[in-house]
Design a protein around this motif. Structure first.
Motif, PDB file in Angstrom:
ATOM      1  N   ILE A  12      37.809  76.039  66.286  1.00 27.53           N
ATOM      2  CA  ILE A  12      38.554  75.000  65.572  1.00 27.53           C
ATOM      3  C   ILE A  12      37.830  74.614  64.284  1.00 27.53           C
ATOM      4  CG2 ILE A  12      39.366  72.615  65.701  1.00 27.53           C
ATOM      5  CD1 ILE A  12      39.839  73.050  68.685  1.00 27.53           C
ATOM      6  N   LYS A  13      36.501  74.528  64.347  1.00 22.33           N
ATOM      7  CA  LYS A  13      35.737  74.227  63.129  1.00 22.33           C
ATOM      8  C   LYS A  13      35.911  75.347  62.095  1.00 22.33           C
ATOM      9  CE  LYS A  13      32.091  71.414  65.266  1.00 22.33           C
ATOM     10  NZ  LYS A  13      30.652  71.354  65.606  1.00 22.33           N
ATOM     11  N   THR A  34      31.550  68.323  60.502  1.00 24.99           N
ATOM     12  CA  THR A  34      31.260  67.559  61.722  1.00 24.99           C
ATOM     13  C   THR A  34      32.100  66.298  61.784  1.00 24.99           C
ATOM     14  OG1 THR A  34      28.990  68.390  61.748  1.00 24.99           O
ATOM     15  CG2 THR A  34      29.451  66.412  63.046  1.00 24.99           C
ATOM     16  N   LEU A  35      32.270  65.629  60.643  1.00 27.84           N
ATOM     17  CA  LEU A  35      33.080  64.425  60.593  1.00 27.84           C
ATOM     18  C   LEU A  35      34.539  64.732  60.926  1.00 27.84           C
ATOM     19  CD1 LEU A  35      33.274  61.405  59.921  1.00 27.84           C
ATOM     20  CD2 LEU A  35      33.691  62.057  57.533  1.00 27.84           C
ATOM     21  N   PHE A  36      35.054  65.833  60.374  1.00 24.18           N
ATOM     22  CA  PHE A  36      36.437  66.231  60.625  1.00 24.18           C
ATOM     23  C   PHE A  36      36.646  66.534  62.110  1.00 24.18           C
ATOM     24  CE2 PHE A  36      39.815  68.290  57.694  1.00 24.18           C
ATOM     25  CZ  PHE A  36      40.826  67.630  58.394  1.00 24.18           C
ATOM     26  N   TYR A  37      35.690  67.269  62.694  1.00 19.61           N
ATOM     27  CA  TYR A  37      35.820  67.615  64.109  1.00 19.61           C
ATOM     28  C   TYR A  37      35.631  66.379  64.988  1.00 19.61           C
ATOM     29  CZ  TYR A  37      35.156  69.899  68.584  1.00 19.61           C
ATOM     30  OH  TYR A  37      35.281  70.276  69.895  1.00 19.61           O
ATOM     31  N   SER A  38      34.713  65.488  64.616  1.00 20.53           N
ATOM     32  CA  SER A  38      34.513  64.253  65.392  1.00 20.53           C
ATOM     33  C   SER A  38      35.776  63.412  65.394  1.00 20.53           C
ATOM     34  CB  SER A  38      33.354  63.445  64.805  1.00 20.53           C
ATOM     35  OG  SER A  38      32.146  64.166  64.886  1.00 20.53           O
ATOM     36  N   PRO A  91      45.230  71.516  59.786  1.00 18.49           N
ATOM     37  CA  PRO A  91      44.342  70.808  60.714  1.00 18.49           C
ATOM     38  C   PRO A  91      44.882  69.430  61.092  1.00 18.49           C
ATOM     39  CG  PRO A  91      43.106  71.751  58.886  1.00 18.49           C
ATOM     40  CD  PRO A  91      44.555  71.887  58.540  1.00 18.49           C
ATOM     41  N   GLU A  92      45.659  68.832  60.178  1.00 20.89           N
ATOM     42  CA  GLU A  92      46.217  67.510  60.453  1.00 20.89           C
ATOM     43  C   GLU A  92      47.136  67.530  61.669  1.00 20.89           C
ATOM     44  OE1 GLU A  92      45.145  67.919  56.183  1.00 20.89           O
ATOM     45  OE2 GLU A  92      46.412  69.070  57.553  1.00 20.89           O
ATOM     46  N   MET A  93      47.803  68.652  61.899  1.00 15.63           N
ATOM     47  CA  MET A  93      48.697  68.759  63.056  1.00 15.63           C
ATOM     48  C   MET A  93      47.911  68.681  64.360  1.00 15.63           C
ATOM     49  SD  MET A  93      51.468  71.630  61.790  1.00 15.63           S
ATOM     50  CE  MET A  93      52.371  71.597  63.347  1.00 15.63           C
TER      51      MET A  93
END
Length: 478
Positions: A12-13, A34-38, A91-93
């Protein structure tokens, strides 16, 4: 709904990074990635909090079963968002899908125990109350198996894996509409006697339902109003003060026990113990099997031992294992840390994983129950989000000693249950309320409320009784 997202974290990252390269010509640095995945991980808990706040309104308007049937649409929407996220390069989905999944889970985790607690006879209420926790563990275990590299654990399969949430929901949508609504909801809130008798006959095909209807009527007589109490009304009502304190303690304690931190860092602990990286996925599946076994053990012994022993024993054992992890990290004994991880998971699943949801139903009467689940669910998800956000910083600042915080929480909750919470096994909801009456300083008021007249009276004419309404008599024969 509780698919372990960490199984596909690297894929996913990579998808997030590739998408940003395609959009902006440059990828994300490690901090932004990391922020996006968190955000992807934590938005599930945010959705859960939103869902828990909707519980009271939904179950009052649509009923318990009606709410569960209606919210299935959320799963199909979430599955579509996550399943087609790579197709649309969005990624927003995934984040939106995770949020919607969280909303559904926040509602379900409150409504399912409420529904089961109300349809179960008192001698099986504990058993049925822990069934949801078993199926959660079983769902995670199945997802861990499907996430193996030999099955769906490849990069090209992660969107399919995330959309698998629709499969169990399809079965639920096919079967659940055929089940009756909660008899307590039908009688106490809707005053629909005919539907109540029909539902009880469906659930107790060979049992005498007269005594159970009388017990429901006793609960109705003990309430000053059949109107559902709001969250504010619940918090202001001193007749349930200690019940509210109890659900606050056990639900916050359930999440702050450290179980989420353990689940999140299980792979790192196994790697530090010297387990080869390719073999960690199989070790993780083994911990999933332990979760299922421990959940089944708790489910089958709760009616024999009661709620208190499972709560006290589970939290105490988790606390000891948390202290054990600290010692093992200090002395570099990694195999002991693995054993403690397994012990924490087993201790959690045998009691603290399911009993808080069960006793939330048992500690309150019909009028207060939806608001109680709203409070419990909101605190549960808020604590879940808090521990996920705070633990990395706690680990950086305290190192191996961070697990001593969880040790203190577990022991404090175990002590509270030991000294404050009475055993509710095989008790009616009215009896449980009376057990708290003296502690709440409401003993005399409770007694006077039991004398309030009720519009519904049951005449003992046959096995199922004859329902004597205020304006006439309607007989129901065997």
């Amino acid at each position: 709904m509780f698919l372990p997202l960490f199984l596909f974290s690297q894929y996913i990252k990579a998808f997030y990074n590739q998408t940003m390269v395609a959009r902006n010509g440059t990828g994300l640095d490690d901090k932004k990635l990391t922020l996006f995945y968190s955000l992807t991980v934590s938005v599930f808990a945010i959705g859960g909090m939103v869902g828990s706040l909707m519980v009271g309104i939904l179950v009052t308007r649509f009923g318990r079963k009606g709410t569960l049937v209606r919210i299935t649409c959320l799963v199909f929407i979430a599955g579509a968002f996550m399943g087609f996220s790579r197709t649309f390069g969005s990624p927003e989905m995934i984040i939106v899908g995770r949020f919607i999944t969280g909303v559904h889970s926040g509602i379900s985790l409150s409504v399912v125990p409420m529904y089961l607690g109300e349809i179960a006879p008192k001698n099986l209420r504990g058993f049925l109350g822990l069934v949801p926790s078993i199926f959660i563990c079983l769902g995670v275990f199945i997802a861990q198996i499907l996430g193996l590299h030999e099955l769906l654990g490849k990069e090209e399969h992660w969107p399919l894996f995330l959309s698998l949430v629709v499969i169990p929901t399809m079965f639920q949508l096919m079967l659940l509409p055929w089940f009756p609504e909660s008899p307590r909801y039908l009688l106490i809130e809707k005053r629909n006697v005919h539907a109540t008798i029909t539902a009880l006959k469906w659930y107790r095909s060979k049992a005498n339902i007269q005594a159970e209807i009388e017990e429901m009527q006793e609960e109705q007589r003990s309430m000053s109003s059949v109107q559902t109490v709001s969250v504010i009304g619940l918090l202001k009502d001193r007749s349930v003060r200690w019940q509210v304190i109890t659900i606050v303690v056990v639900n916050i304690g359930m999440q702050l026990s450290g179980i989420d931190a353990i689940w999140f860092y299980t792979n790192a602990i196994f790697e530090n113990a010297g387990i080869p990286v390719p073999q960690i996925q199989y070790t993780t599946v083994g911990t999933g099997a332990i979760e299922v076994i421990a959940g089944c053990v708790g489910c089958f012994i709760i009616e024999r031992l009661g709620r208190r022993p499972l709560m006290i024993g589970g939290f105490t054992f988790m606390g000891i294992c948390c202290a054990g992890i600290t010692l093992s990290l200090m002395f570099q004994s990694h195999y002991i840390s693995v054993a403690c991880v397994v012990g924490i998971i087993a201790g959690f699943c045998i009691g603290p994983a399911g009993v808080p949801f069960l006793i939330t139903a048992e500690l309150f009467k019909q009028s207060h129950r939806p608001a109680a689940y709203t409070v419990a669910g909101c605190l549960n998800w808020l604590s879940n989000f808090t521990i996920g956000f705070v633990f990395p910083f706690l680990q950086m600042s305290a190192g191996a000693y961070c697990y001593l915080v969880f040790f203190g929480v577990c022991m404090a909750v175990a002590a509270y249950v030991f000294f404050i919470v009475p055993e509710t096994k095989n008790k009616t909801f009215v009896e449980i309320s009376q057990m708290f009456a003296a502690r709440n300083g409401m003993l005399e008021e409770e007694s006077s409320e039991l004398g309030v007249a009720n519009n519904l009276k049951l005449a003992k004419m046959n096995g199922y009784g004859a329902v004597d309404l205020e304006y006439g008599v309607i007989e129901k024969k065997k």
